[in-house]
Design a protein around this motif. Structure first.
Motif, mmCIF file in Angstrom:
data_model
loop_
_atom_site.group_PDB
_atom_site.id
_atom_site.type_symbol
_atom_site.label_atom_id
_atom_site.label_comp_id
_atom_site.label_asym_id
_atom_site.label_seq_id
_atom_site.Cartn_x
_atom_site.Cartn_y
_atom_site.Cartn_z
ATOM 1 N N VAL A 1 0.021 13.545 -5.788
ATOM 2 C CA VAL A 1 -1.036 12.535 -6.378
ATOM 3 C C VAL A 1 -1.553 12.113 -8.433
ATOM 4 C CG1 VAL A 1 -3.711 12.305 -5.700
ATOM 5 C CG2 VAL A 1 -2.172 13.275 -3.782
ATOM 6 N N LYS A 2 -1.106 13.026 -8.992
ATOM 7 C CA LYS A 2 -0.928 13.164 -10.099
ATOM 8 C C LYS A 2 -0.348 12.476 -10.733
ATOM 9 C CE LYS A 2 -3.826 18.217 -10.227
ATOM 10 N NZ LYS A 2 -3.284 18.808 -10.771
ATOM 11 N N GLU A 3 0.940 12.312 -10.226
ATOM 12 C CA GLU A 3 1.984 11.725 -10.296
ATOM 13 C C GLU A 3 1.388 10.265 -10.361
ATOM 14 O OE1 GLU A 3 6.240 13.115 -10.178
ATOM 15 O OE2 GLU A 3 4.701 15.033 -10.857
ATOM 16 N N ARG A 4 1.404 10.162 -9.220
ATOM 17 C CA ARG A 4 0.914 8.735 -9.367
ATOM 18 C C ARG A 4 -0.310 8.329 -8.088
ATOM 19 N NH1 ARG A 4 5.964 5.800 -5.298
ATOM 20 N NH2 ARG A 4 4.629 3.336 -5.103
ATOM 21 N N PRO A 5 -1.223 6.713 -8.253
ATOM 22 C CA PRO A 5 -1.817 6.251 -7.625
ATOM 23 C C PRO A 5 -1.805 6.105 -6.143
ATOM 24 C CG PRO A 5 -1.203 4.627 -8.955
ATOM 25 C CD PRO A 5 -0.222 5.814 -9.574
ATOM 26 N N TYR A 6 -2.053 6.956 -5.243
ATOM 27 C CA TYR A 6 -1.275 6.608 -4.028
ATOM 28 C C TYR A 6 -3.345 6.208 -2.968
ATOM 29 C CZ TYR A 6 3.382 9.781 -4.124
ATOM 30 O OH TYR A 6 3.967 9.414 -4.366
ATOM 31 N N ASP A 7 -2.594 5.432 -2.310
ATOM 32 C CA ASP A 7 -3.731 4.115 -2.031
ATOM 33 C C ASP A 7 -4.526 5.467 -0.088
ATOM 34 O OD1 ASP A 7 -3.936 1.692 -3.174
ATOM 35 O OD2 ASP A 7 -1.734 2.216 -2.786
ATOM 36 N N ALA A 8 -3.606 6.220 0.023
ATOM 37 C CA ALA A 8 -4.402 7.560 0.772
ATOM 38 C C ALA A 8 -3.230 8.475 0.860
ATOM 39 C CB ALA A 8 -4.170 6.634 1.853
ATOM 40 N N VAL A 9 -3.429 9.797 1.536
ATOM 41 C CA VAL A 9 -3.034 10.701 1.693
ATOM 42 C C VAL A 9 -3.179 10.772 3.038
ATOM 43 C CG1 VAL A 9 -2.295 12.931 1.385
ATOM 44 C CG2 VAL A 9 -2.933 11.710 -0.845
ATOM 45 N N LEU A 10 -2.203 10.905 4.063
ATOM 46 C CA LEU A 10 -2.142 11.327 5.073
ATOM 47 C C LEU A 10 -1.128 13.003 5.688
ATOM 48 C CD1 LEU A 10 -2.650 11.266 8.869
ATOM 49 C CD2 LEU A 10 0.483 9.895 7.892
ATOM 50 N N MET A 11 -2.127 13.768 5.714
ATOM 51 C CA MET A 11 -1.805 16.048 5.869
ATOM 52 C C MET A 11 -1.837 16.266 6.209
ATOM 53 S SD MET A 11 -1.724 17.898 1.704
ATOM 54 C CE MET A 11 -3.723 17.452 2.163
ATOM 55 N N ASP A 12 -0.526 17.385 6.878
ATOM 56 C CA ASP A 12 -1.228 18.093 7.749
ATOM 57 C C ASP A 12 -2.037 19.374 6.921
ATOM 58 O OD1 ASP A 12 -0.200 19.542 10.966
ATOM 59 O OD2 ASP A 12 1.818 20.565 9.870
ATOM 60 N N THR B 1 1.116 -1.456 -0.325
ATOM 61 C CA THR B 1 -0.003 -0.259 -0.192
ATOM 62 C C THR B 1 0.743 1.216 -0.024
ATOM 63 O OG1 THR B 1 -1.337 -1.302 1.037
ATOM 64 C CG2 THR B 1 -1.760 0.806 1.002
ATOM 65 N N ASN B 2 0.774 2.543 -1.465
ATOM 66 C CA ASN B 2 1.025 3.510 -1.209
ATOM 67 C C ASN B 2 1.025 4.763 -0.144
ATOM 68 O OD1 ASN B 2 3.679 2.058 -2.613
ATOM 69 N ND2 ASN B 2 1.653 2.105 -4.507
ATOM 70 N N ILE B 3 1.654 5.329 0.543
ATOM 71 C CA ILE B 3 0.906 6.023 1.315
ATOM 72 C C ILE B 3 1.699 7.021 0.999
ATOM 73 C CG2 ILE B 3 0.461 7.001 3.888
ATOM 74 C CD1 ILE B 3 -1.036 4.729 2.655
ATOM 75 N N LEU B 4 1.512 8.463 0.916
ATOM 76 C CA LEU B 4 1.262 10.058 0.273
ATOM 77 C C LEU B 4 1.499 10.871 1.875
ATOM 78 C CD1 LEU B 4 3.074 11.687 -1.129
ATOM 79 C CD2 LEU B 4 0.727 12.983 -1.297
ATOM 80 N N VAL B 5 2.725 11.093 2.243
ATOM 81 C CA VAL B 5 2.577 12.041 3.948
ATOM 82 C C VAL B 5 3.201 12.794 3.890
ATOM 83 C CG1 VAL B 5 3.815 11.652 6.165
ATOM 84 C CG2 VAL B 5 3.409 10.070 5.139
ATOM 85 N N VAL B 6 2.389 14.059 4.317
ATOM 86 C CA VAL B 6 2.419 15.597 3.902
ATOM 87 C C VAL B 6 3.095 16.545 4.932
ATOM 88 C CG1 VAL B 6 1.699 17.770 2.126
ATOM 89 C CG2 VAL B 6 0.937 15.193 1.399
ATOM 90 N N ASP B 7 4.258 16.968 4.933
ATOM 91 C CA ASP B 7 4.511 17.791 6.600
ATOM 92 C C ASP B 7 5.721 18.778 6.167
ATOM 93 O OD1 ASP B 7 4.537 18.825 8.737
ATOM 94 O OD2 ASP B 7 3.176 16.994 10.248
ATOM 95 N N ASP B 8 5.218 19.358 6.330
ATOM 96 C CA ASP B 8 6.666 20.763 6.561
ATOM 97 C C ASP B 8 7.420 20.622 7.859
ATOM 98 O OD1 ASP B 8 5.266 22.571 8.411
ATOM 99 O OD2 ASP B 8 4.814 24.282 7.194
ATOM 100 N N ASP B 9 7.204 20.274 8.535
ATOM 101 C CA ASP B 9 8.129 19.875 9.482
ATOM 102 C C ASP B 9 9.314 18.765 9.234
ATOM 103 O OD1 ASP B 9 9.301 19.152 11.757
ATOM 104 O OD2 ASP B 9 8.058 19.261 12.942
#
Length: 452
Positions: A42-53, A3-11
């Motif tokens: 997200v537009k480049e790769r089909p992620y299963d979920a996004v975890l974002m600040d 499963t591919n998760i995108l994690v987004v945080d500026d820390d």
């Protein structure tokens, strides 16, 4: 496939920590430092979920969420926010976020919420596929099934339907032979004309001849006027000869002419009439064996056997049981004005593991009975036929790890029941508690107890 998760945080520190934790749970992760990067990823790769600040310097999580949901509404987005920014989290939920988590993160809560989001996505996709399957099946006059065996049947129907070939449909009683005949006619060039059906086993030889070919006035006692038979009624259309294996040898000889020459002769008439019909036939007998035993004419068999289509028994396609059960549930719930939503996990397991000697017809009758008896929102084992429940319980101890719960510690059984029910409800605890007949508080306590 992981499963591919995108994690987004500026820390950077928090981002690295989350990547390590998610990797330890078996997920593949990519990272982004702001909302703009997240949208591009997200537009480049089909992620299963996004975890974002929520709060990021360049493009905020709220802005990124709007763009991500506009691009791919199906992807679950989990928002992370500080206690002081709960209002932003509420706004995110309104914009389509799956859920929000407050910082500092509770990692047990993160794991459970992420698993629930992924399961919700999986169930949503499965539901969409099932709806597409039902829609595709209904385009073939109601054929329902996604198993390999039924996909093969549907493909064969698509091949033979546009032709003029005579088709012999075989299969056990209750497998849907008439349904397939209707699908063939509905997808043929004759679909605007009549489909005339006759059950050859329901009539005596004398009556069957009159029904098939018609009769002249005075041909026999009670024949007070000339009457067209089923072949003439089906002229320009299709005739379906159900239970063809039940007709007598003398009747087979008379039928041969109609099948071979497309000519019929009314009872009591000396003249012959030509008819333009397509012939479909069905039987639950092995006609080849009947020919070898001398009970069925070989020449008629080969005239009928131009194209053969064998329907699988329901026990040979148990993957289709949930789809069929839910199809019948919806139909009979509407018919009987019952607010029934579905099945408990145990009830569905019982349906899946039943042998179904009566095939789809037996399943249909079982669901209709259960709907009538049901007093709640879900069909339980109490509404299923006692014989079905007994067979399941007798088989259960011999089965381990195959869907049955016998022979396992009570605590493990409870865990499995809770997990199965949460899966069914897409992680909705209130709904799960209702099905399990416990309070939401009890469910939460059990989840904590079992480390779930």
């Amino acid at each position: 496939m992981k499963t591919n998760i995108l994690v987004v945080d500026d820390d950077k520190g928090h981002l690295s920590m989350l990547g390590t934790i998610l990797g330890g749970w078996g997920y593949d992760t990519d990272s982004a430092m702001d909302g703009g990067e997240a949208v591009s990823a997200v537009k480049e790769r089909p992620y299963d979920a996004v975890l974002m600040d929520v709060r990021m310097a360049k493009v905020s999580g709220i802005e990124a969420l709007e763009e991500i949901k506009a691009y791919n509404p199906a992807i679950p987005v989990l928002i992370m926010t500080a206690y002081s920014s709960v209002d932003a989290a509420v706004e995110a939920m309104k914009l389509g976020a799956y859920d929000y988590l407050t910082k500092p993160l509770n990692f047990d809560e993160l794991k459970l919420t992420l698993e629930r989001a992924l399961e919700h996505k999986r169930l949503s996709e499965e539901n969409r596929h099932l709806k597409e399957a039902v829609s595709a099946g209904q385009s073939l006059a109601g054929i329902i099934g996604t198993s390999p065996a039924m996909r093969a049947v549907v493909e064969m129907v698509k091949v033979v339907a546009p032709t003029e070939a005579t088709v012999l449909i075989t299969g056990e009683s209750g497998t849907g032979k008439e349904l397939v005949a209707r699908a063939i006619h509905a997808n043929s060039v004759r679909k605007k004309q009549r489909l005339v059906t006759i059950n050859c086993a329901a009539l005596s030889e004398t009556l069957l001849e009159s029904e098939l070919f018609g009769h002249e006035k005075g041909a026999f006692t009670g024949a007070d006027k000339r009457r067209d038979g089923r072949f003439m009624q089906a002229n320009k259309g299709t005739i379906f000869l159900d239970e063809i294996g039940e007709i007598s040898m003398p009747m087979q000889a008379k039928l041969l002419r109609a099948v071979q020459e497309r000519e019929i002769q009314r009872v009591g008439s000396d003249s012959v009439q030509s008819v333009d019909v397509r012939i479909l036939a069905a039987t639950n007998r092995d006609l080849k064996a009947e020919v070898e035993a001398g009970r069925f004419r070989e020449d008629l068999y080969y005239r009928l056997h131009v194209m053969a289509l064998k329907l699988p028994a329901l026990r040979e396609r148990e993957d289709d049981v949930p789809l069929l059960a839910n199809f019948f549930l919806k139909r009979f719930a509407e018919k009987n004005r019952k607010a029934v939503k579905g099945f408990t996990p145990l009830a569905m397991d019982m349906l899946i593991h039943h042998a179904w000697p009566g095939n789809v017809r037996e399943l249909e009758n079982t669901i209709e009975r259960a709907i009538i008896l049901s007093m709640g929102e879900y069909i339980t084992e109490k509404e299923l036929p006692p014989a079905l429940v007994r067979h399941y319980e007798q088989d259960a101890p011999a089965e381990t790890g195959n869907g049955h719960l016998g022979g396992q510690p009570l605590e493990d059984v409870q865990k499995l029941a809770i997990l199965a029910t949460l899966e069914q409800t897409g992680g909705n605890k209130s709904e799960a508690a209702k099905i399990l007949d416990i309070t939401r508080t009890t469910l939460n306590n059990k989840l904590k107890k079992y480390g779930m």
